[in-house]
Scaffold this motif. Structure first.
Motif, PDB file in Angstrom:
ATOM      1  N   SER A 122     -13.565  72.115 -15.669  1.00 18.74           N
ATOM      2  CA  SER A 122     -12.269  71.910 -16.298  1.00 18.74           C
ATOM      3  C   SER A 122     -11.167  72.324 -15.336  1.00 18.74           C
ATOM      4  N   ARG A 123     -10.183  71.473 -15.223  1.00 17.46           N
ATOM      5  CA  ARG A 123      -9.040  71.755 -14.363  1.00 17.46           C
ATOM      6  C   ARG A 123      -7.782  71.816 -15.224  1.00 17.46           C
ATOM      7  N   PRO A 124      -6.786  72.597 -14.819  1.00 21.94           N
ATOM      8  CA  PRO A 124      -5.547  72.680 -15.600  1.00 21.94           C
ATOM      9  C   PRO A 124      -4.960  71.302 -15.872  1.00 21.94           C
ATOM     10  N   GLY A 125      -4.559  71.071 -17.106  1.00 18.76           N
ATOM     11  CA  GLY A 125      -3.936  69.811 -17.479  1.00 18.76           C
ATOM     12  C   GLY A 125      -4.916  68.776 -17.995  1.00 18.76           C
ATOM     13  N   GLN A 126      -6.230  69.004 -17.837  1.00 16.47           N
ATOM     14  CA  GLN A 126      -7.233  68.061 -18.324  1.00 16.47           C
ATOM     15  C   GLN A 126      -7.577  68.382 -19.776  1.00 16.47           C
ATOM     16  N   THR A 127      -8.018  67.369 -20.504  1.00 17.98           N
ATOM     17  CA  THR A 127      -8.465  67.570 -21.877  1.00 17.98           C
ATOM     18  C   THR A 127      -9.848  66.986 -22.068  1.00 17.98           C
ATOM     19  N   LEU A 128     -10.565  67.524 -23.046  1.00 17.30           N
ATOM     20  CA  LEU A 128     -11.885  67.015 -23.412  1.00 17.30           C
ATOM     21  C   LEU A 128     -11.782  66.479 -24.826  1.00 17.30           C
ATOM     22  N   THR A 129     -12.093  65.204 -24.999  1.00 19.45           N
ATOM     23  CA  THR A 129     -12.033  64.582 -26.313  1.00 19.45           C
ATOM     24  C   THR A 129     -13.444  64.108 -26.670  1.00 19.45           C
ATOM     25  N   VAL A 130     -13.938  64.539 -27.807  1.00 23.42           N
ATOM     26  CA  VAL A 130     -15.259  64.140 -28.282  1.00 23.42           C
ATOM     27  C   VAL A 130     -15.078  63.472 -29.637  1.00 23.42           C
ATOM     28  N   GLY A 131     -15.701  62.333 -29.807  1.00 20.41           N
ATOM     29  CA  GLY A 131     -15.634  61.696 -31.123  1.00 20.41           C
ATOM     30  C   GLY A 131     -15.345  60.240 -31.049  1.00 20.41           C
ATOM     31  N   THR A 189     -22.547  69.915 -18.657  1.00 22.22           N
ATOM     32  CA  THR A 189     -21.810  70.836 -17.808  1.00 22.22           C
ATOM     33  C   THR A 189     -20.689  70.047 -17.137  1.00 22.22           C
ATOM     34  N   PHE A 190     -19.497  70.612 -17.141  1.00 22.58           N
ATOM     35  CA  PHE A 190     -18.384  69.946 -16.491  1.00 22.58           C
ATOM     36  C   PHE A 190     -17.427  71.002 -15.965  1.00 22.58           C
ATOM     37  N   SER A 245     -10.525  58.540 -15.337  1.00 26.70           N
ATOM     38  CA  SER A 245     -11.279  59.795 -15.175  1.00 26.70           C
ATOM     39  C   SER A 245     -12.034  60.165 -16.448  1.00 26.70           C
ATOM     40  N   THR A 246     -12.642  59.153 -17.090  1.00 31.89           N
ATOM     41  CA  THR A 246     -13.382  59.413 -18.323  1.00 31.89           C
ATOM     42  C   THR A 246     -14.827  58.950 -18.216  1.00 31.89           C
ATOM     43  N   TYR A 247     -15.680  59.662 -18.924  1.00 29.47           N
ATOM     44  CA  TYR A 247     -17.070  59.283 -19.094  1.00 29.47           C
ATOM     45  C   TYR A 247     -17.226  58.746 -20.511  1.00 29.47           C
ATOM     46  N   THR A 248     -17.960  57.667 -20.675  1.00 33.32           N
ATOM     47  CA  THR A 248     -18.178  57.116 -22.007  1.00 33.32           C
ATOM     48  C   THR A 248     -19.631  56.705 -22.180  1.00 33.32           C
ATOM     49  N   TYR A 249     -20.053  56.742 -23.424  1.00 32.59           N
ATOM     50  CA  TYR A 249     -21.344  56.184 -23.820  1.00 32.59           C
ATOM     51  C   TYR A 249     -21.044  55.178 -24.912  1.00 32.59           C
ATOM     52  N   ASN A 250     -21.424  53.938 -24.721  1.00 30.60           N
ATOM     53  CA  ASN A 250     -21.120  52.898 -25.686  1.00 30.60           C
ATOM     54  C   ASN A 250     -22.365  52.056 -25.903  1.00 30.60           C
ATOM     55  N   ASN A 251     -22.901  52.105 -27.120  1.00 28.22           N
ATOM     56  CA  ASN A 251     -24.105  51.360 -27.445  1.00 28.22           C
ATOM     57  C   ASN A 251     -24.080  51.038 -28.934  1.00 28.22           C
ATOM     58  N   ASN A 252     -23.798  49.794 -29.282  1.00 24.39           N
ATOM     59  CA  ASN A 252     -23.730  49.389 -30.683  1.00 24.39           C
ATOM     60  C   ASN A 252     -25.102  49.318 -31.347  1.00 24.39           C
TER      61      ASN A 252
END
Length: 123
Positions: free
Chosen positions: A114-123, A111-112, A76-83
């Motif tokens: 948020s549901r209880p128990g979910q976390t947002l991690t940036v970095g 825009t997203f 259940s994650t979105y990622t952007y990966n571009n070297n």
């Protein structure tokens, strides 16, 4: 924002920061929803850091680009990966005699739900 190589915080012989720099900003955004600098030697001053995200004539240039992210349903994650991430090559102040234009900052608006128990991690 596109920043020229002459900017005091970019391509500087004074500053010794490169790559991922943790602890550079406060954990909360300012009233304009922008990062707030914490003194750690990676910018010459809070005032120069503030120029990274606000359009200022003759200092920087603002532009927009689309980034396509991938969704992984198993995590259940979105990622952007571009070297080879150089979104402003040859734009704004140009590459300034370099192979790539490294003088940029990135600000993302999403825009997203948020549901209880979910976390947002940036970095």
């Amino acid at each position: 924002s596109g920043l020229p190589a002459a900017h005091s915080d970019f391509n500087s012989n004074i500053l010794s920061c490169s790559g991922l720099t943790k602890g550079m900003v406060q954990t909360t955004l300012d009233s304009d929803k922008l990062p707030v600098y914490v003194s750690n030697g990676c910018a010459t001053s809070a005032a120069s850091f503030a120029q990274w995200y606000k359009p200022i004539p003759n200092v920087n240039q603002q532009g927009f680009t689309k980034m396509v992210v991938s969704y992984d349903p198993s995590t259940s994650t979105y990622t952007y990966n571009n070297n080879q991430f150089f979104p402003i090559d040859k734009l704004y102040f140009g590459n300034e005699q370099k192979l790539h234009n490294f003088g940029f900052t990135l600000q993302s608006h999403n825009t997203f739900v948020s549901r209880p128990g979910q976390t947002l991690t940036v970095g």
